[in-house]
Design an enzyme around this catalytic site. Structure first.
Site: not given
Ligand SMILES: Cc1ncc(C[n+]2csc(CCOP(=O)(O)OP(=O)(O)O)c2C)c(N)n1
Ligand SMILES: Cc1ncc(C[n+]2csc(CCOP(=O)(O)OP(=O)(O)O)c2C)c(N)n1
Ligand SMILES: [Mg+2]
Ligand SMILES: [Mg+2]
Lengths: 333, 331, 333, 331
Positions: A36, A67, A90, A92-93, A136
């Site tokens: 990602e 993931e 992270f 954690d994932f 995290h």
């Molecule tokens: C399972 C997981 N993968 C990756 C992340 C890292 N991460 C945090 S926010 C985000 C983007 C999320 O996009 P969206 O769901 O559209 O929410 P937005 O940030 O646009 O409000 C990512 C990839 C995470 N927190 N959890």
């Protein structure tokens, strides 16, 4: 104590990772990075900056937030001629990729009677005190270290990070590679030339006579800091870094404990049922007749990692904690 | 009561509703601006994901809920928490890791939970609360307490397999769950079209789930749509999926300053100038003669005072005691 | 040594589980069972036979094959007034629910500052030698034992299984309950009346003077068998069952080792970074000054579990293995 | 060559194809019957999930593939493995845990892998191989080797979130992957309608994936459909989803004898008598005069001999040496 030649330049842990990936991407067509925001963004930690510019979006691939899916795709690609480096932002994932790593990647070679191989590297992070709270900040390398068929790497310096990552990418087995996100800016000497570091070879980061401190990842820095302080009060500490928890270089750990007769194990994962348990048990057994004191364990406190700075810092072993423990074991008050 | 009187009364109710929604949105906007200040002035530990630009979604949805109804939130959750009834001061306290915070400082920006206002917690795992919201709907149905559960998530969460597993369960068992997808166009630094095959709205429809698409910048539209879906759910007609088209004005998190490599200033400006939820509601109310500028200015200054007081409180309230570190691991 | 009154009837491990669930379903409206083929089929192991007939499909619920989804639903239902018992058919599938258990269930109470509770029980299986190969034979209880916020139960007898499961359902925390599928037909005395067994209280299954054998789940039977054989050659073995790996009754284990001065830890999970490491490390530390020999660990061999009977049986500790180890530690040849 | 001659030749090719598909199906049927015997006579360790009744799916699909193309299989995988080119004798050897088996006895019934015939392995985790198949398609595209990957799974696997994650990836990147869903009506002991909200075929369509539904008991129809989808994939037009309507005649596994609590004898009989893939192909070929009964009898006896010899071989070949237990943990 393996280190680069004196005239090596200083680069950060992050740059060392980036270099290792760039060199392997150049060396081997089959290597690709998938995860990602790994391309233009170069990950939130900016560790992969510049790679997509050199290697293009076909080899540095942005993905949906899936993931399990991208790890599963990586497993299949690895079985059919590619060498994927899957980026799990992270640590954690890893909870989301456990089935793909534990039930698929780790077992395919064995279940197929040795006919199939899964040369996949899962790069992820670990480490607390970043004020990122319970989901995290975990260091979950013990979960993967428990699984036969997987190899687990926990580098502690830019030099080790680069050499071990190159080895991981060339290894024909699934490898989980944990980078402490708090070390990305840590600088250290790294030679300009090509080198790799074998798995299962612990590194004596500092030799000493009175007590052995086995430490992993960021805790190596903590151990080295503690060793300095201990030196001032006349305690000579040997700091050993296993570098890979699987395979684990048991002999080097045991021999050091036999020599010093005392040992502390420091790791940032949760203490209970974690890495410190395995290493302490091995030393307590292997050096049994040489130990003058029980082997002590210092892991992260067994609590979900709190957000508040006032609490979070209490959950991770510090130099002072290690110093105090060492003094107690050495009978110094 | 004559129908004319009825209309009159309804109008009054509506005006109050609109003004309240405006106030809620203004509060969220100011709260988030203050959060950004706290970050820039290094007074806040860690990072935060600002909700600025998406206020109409949280407010429009939560206005259609009772205090007893449940919500689950995300890493970008401040707006959801405030809209559902959280207080500014304890929110700030949580963001600063103080004992007076909603989670005694243990949760922080990404984990604010407030059961008293039906908030089952923000979640830092993308899609991570989809199971929780579905389970809350399941419990509501079993306990017959008429509650509905709203699951807020970004379009990026549709990358998570869990969403599909629970949408199937919710539709199969007609659970009172409303899946509110906020499509703000970006998964972090990647445009959603680069991560999404097919139409977002086709995902819930694949399970036969009732699905609606709404302008997430129009708080009245979001409110009306949610009201319909909540009534459906309370009537036992099952779950629904509400896709809200919206936009985050700021970075993915407070530290995401240079965004030129993934989106244009023009795009940002276009949304801010033409599709701002506060401006749009204000202009409409004024045009309709539902209120005058003074009323809106009053709301603005009330909210400013509330936010100012809240942050002051948070800055001066103590951190949790060290002894708290291993409390609440187990009940 | 906690055991039922002499005049208790003998029932199987499977019947004990079934009784515990039936009693709790009767006692508490909020309790429900959810899982794949738990209703009419009563699970592939037939452990839940009859429950749907008594409690109906609203409380014994068949689901799609969505381990993560039903566990997540369980977490949410537990947070909002229900007490779910989620059935995960094979312990190998906990890999699919790790995020819901580790990042959600385990952390909600702490992250909410103690305001939210997650009284969920995840029942699953463990145990090899069923000829089910690498993805249906693992004992992965160590993975969950590592996580703060979770409790982990590994019963070894019908009596313990019933009492501990009732405690698990009444506990306000998430509990992972591991049943060794090879023990379902094991019979043992279970009183007719109501009883529960507290967590964190190890049970001395057999007292002895010369060596301590700490064993979990099915390995308790192996340890007891070994103890009998050892008795014949004049070695008196004490067999201790922690019953819950989290919380762990450290004191009882340490005190026994202090008394006998020797200890072996036997568990069916993978040996490396597994349950034997934690327990061995705790005993080696806590009984350090009393031990006459190193604490020895006997876990499952660190290999994916092979299908072939000719190989599978080699991967699990046997009575003979334990006997040999005990003889060595006691210096008997 | 005149068009008449062409037709003649095509017909010959077709006849050979049909006879070969008949032989493959007959082989699978007999193989599975023998597996059941081995279980009943306690000669086989553990359990096995028989493919009887579904033969047309594996054979129809695999006939449209080259030996180099990839497949991933399931817990009910014997049919897939044989159809893709595995030998009967080494299959039996694996089921008995013998060294001569495809996995040296280490995999067993649920894990047969044979890279030489493009079989990346059966999988005992429902849906567990969806990622692997998608990755194989990804590698094929990157390496430009023109291969396609087929992912076999039962309708129950659509309960697994992983399927949705990888279908999105495959469609997004136009990977040469064909998702073959065998809807045999049951997830173990539960009818799929009790676990499925909406239509199965809507699931892949939600990602904009090309989807076809075919009679899984008609091997010619399965073959023709797969051929089309394989050509699409090789042309770079991306993945597809093939939903095959089929039925397992026997229990979920060899030990599942009394099935009355979840399905009726009538239902079983109806499929066996009216929709048997072998019978239907045989009747059609005879009616078309494409072959005579003697040819079919010959095939039957050839296959019987092959299966008999195979099981004999397996019963008499040795187990792996104890020293193998910790070999192949790492490469
Ligand atoms: C399972 C997981 N993968 C990756 C992340 C890292 N991460 C945090 S926010 C985000 C983007 C999320 O996009 P969206 O769901 O559209 O929410 P937005 O940030 O646009 O409000 C990512 C990839 C995470 N927190 N959890
Ligand atoms: C992840 C996972 N959950 C549960 C099981 C247990 N299980 C084995 S087969 C099966 C049913 C599968 O149904 P379907 O996918 O339709 O395949 P079929 O058996 O009908 O061929 C289940 C639930 C499993 N092996 N893997
Ligand atoms: Mg978004
Ligand atoms: Mg099926």
């Amino acid at each position: 104590m393996s280190t680069p030649d004196a005239n090596a330049r200083e680069i950060t842990f992050s740059e060392a990772i980036n270099e290792a990936l760039a060199e392997e991407l150049r060396r081997d067509e089959r290597v690709f990075i998938i995860g990602e925001d790994v391309a233009e963004a170069g990950t939130p930690f900016k560790v992969l900056s510049g790679l997509v510019q050199e290697f293009g979006p076909e080899r540095v691939i942005d993905t949906p937030i899936s993931e399990a899916g991208i790890t599963g795709l990586g497993v299949g690609a690895a079985m059919t001629g590619m060498r994927p480096v899957v980026d799990i932002m992270f640590g954690d994932f890893v909870t989301l990729v456990m089935d793909q790593m534990v039930n698929q990647a780790a077992k395919v070679h064995y279940m197929s009677g040795g006919k199939l191989h899964v040369p996949i590297v899962m790069r992820t992070t670990m480490g607390a005190t970043r004020r990122s709270a319970a989901q995290h900040s975990q260091s979950l390398h013990a979960l993967l270290s428990h699984i036969p068929g997987l190899k687990v790497v926990v580098p502690s310096t830019p030099y080790d990070a680069k050499g071990l990552l190159k080895t991981a990418i060339r290894d024909d087995n699934p490898v989980a590679f944990f980078e402490d996100k708090m070390m990305y800016r840590l600088k250290g000497p790294v030679p300009v030339g090509e080198y790799t570091i074998p798995f299962g070879a612990a590194d004596i980061k500092r030799s000493g006579a009175d007590i052995t401190i086995v430490a992993t990842s960021s805790m190596v820095q903590v151990a080295l800091g503690a060793a300095k302080l201990l030196e001032e009060i006349g305690i000579s500490a040997e700091v050993i870094d296993p570098r890979t928890t699987k395979p684990l270089d048991k002999q080097t750990l045991i021999d050091s404990a036999k020599k010093t007769s005392r040992a502390i194990v420091v790791d940032e994962g949760y203490e209970s049922y974690g890495v410190t348990a395995e290493i302490a048990a091995i030393i307590a057994d292997g050096a049994f007749y040489y130990l003058d004191a029980p082997v002590k364990r210092m892991g992260a406190m067994d609590v979900p990692i709190p957000f508040s700075p006032a609490l979070e810092d209490l959950t991770v072993p510090t130099e002072q904690d290690v110093v105090e423990m060492a003094k107690t074991l050495c009978g110094v008050v | 009561m004559s129908s004319m009187e009825k209309d009159k009364q309804k109008e009054i109710i509506d005006i109050e509703l609109y003004l309240h929604m405006y106030q809620q949105m203004a509060k969220i906007r100011l709260f988030e601006l203050e959060v950004n200040e706290l970050y820039l002035s290094a007074k806040m530990p860690g990072l935060a994901h600002l909700y600025i630009g998406q206020e109409a979604v949280a407010v429009g949805v939560c206005e259609a809920l009772t205090r007893e109804d449940y919500i689950t939130s995300t890493h970008r959750g401040h707006g959801h928490c405030l809209a559902k009834g959280a207080e500014v001061d304890r929110m700030f306290a949580e963001l600063l890791g103080k004992e007076a915070g909603y989670c005694r400082g243990k949760g922080g920006s990404m984990h604010i939970a407030d059961p008293e206002s039906g908030n089952l917690g923000a979640n830092a795992i993308v899609g991570g609360s989809a199971g929780i919201a579905t389970g809350a709907g399941f419990a509501a149905k079993r306990l017959g307490n008429e509650r509905v559960a709203v699951c807020f998530f970004g379009e990026g969460a549709l990358g998570q397999g869990l969403l599909y597993e629970v949408m199937n369960l919710a539709q199969l068992w007609r659970l009172p769950v409303i899946y509110v997808c906020e499509n703000n166009l970006y998964n972090e630094y990647t445009h959603y079209t680069e991560t999404t095959a097919g139409e977002l709205s086709a995902r819930p429809q694949a399970f036969g789930m009732h699905t609606e698409i709404v302008d997430g910048q129009d708080v009245r539209a979001v409110y009306e749509a949610t009201k319909r879906l909540v009534e459906r759910a309370r009537r036992g007609e099952g779950p629904a999926f509400l896709l809200c088209e919206t936009y985050r004005y700021r970075g993915h998190h407070v530290g995401d300053i240079d965004r030129s490599y993934y989106r244009s200033k023009e795009e940002e400006l276009d949304w801010e100038t033409h599709r701002d939820p506060l401006k749009n509601l204000a202009d409409w109310m004024l045009a309709q003669g539902l209120c005058d500028q003074r009323t809106l200015d009053q709301i603005q200054s009330d909210v400013e005072a509330e936010v100012k007081a809240g942050v002051e409180f948070a800055l001066n309230t103590p951190y949790p005691d060290a002894s708290e570190v291993d409390q609440h691991v187990y009940a």
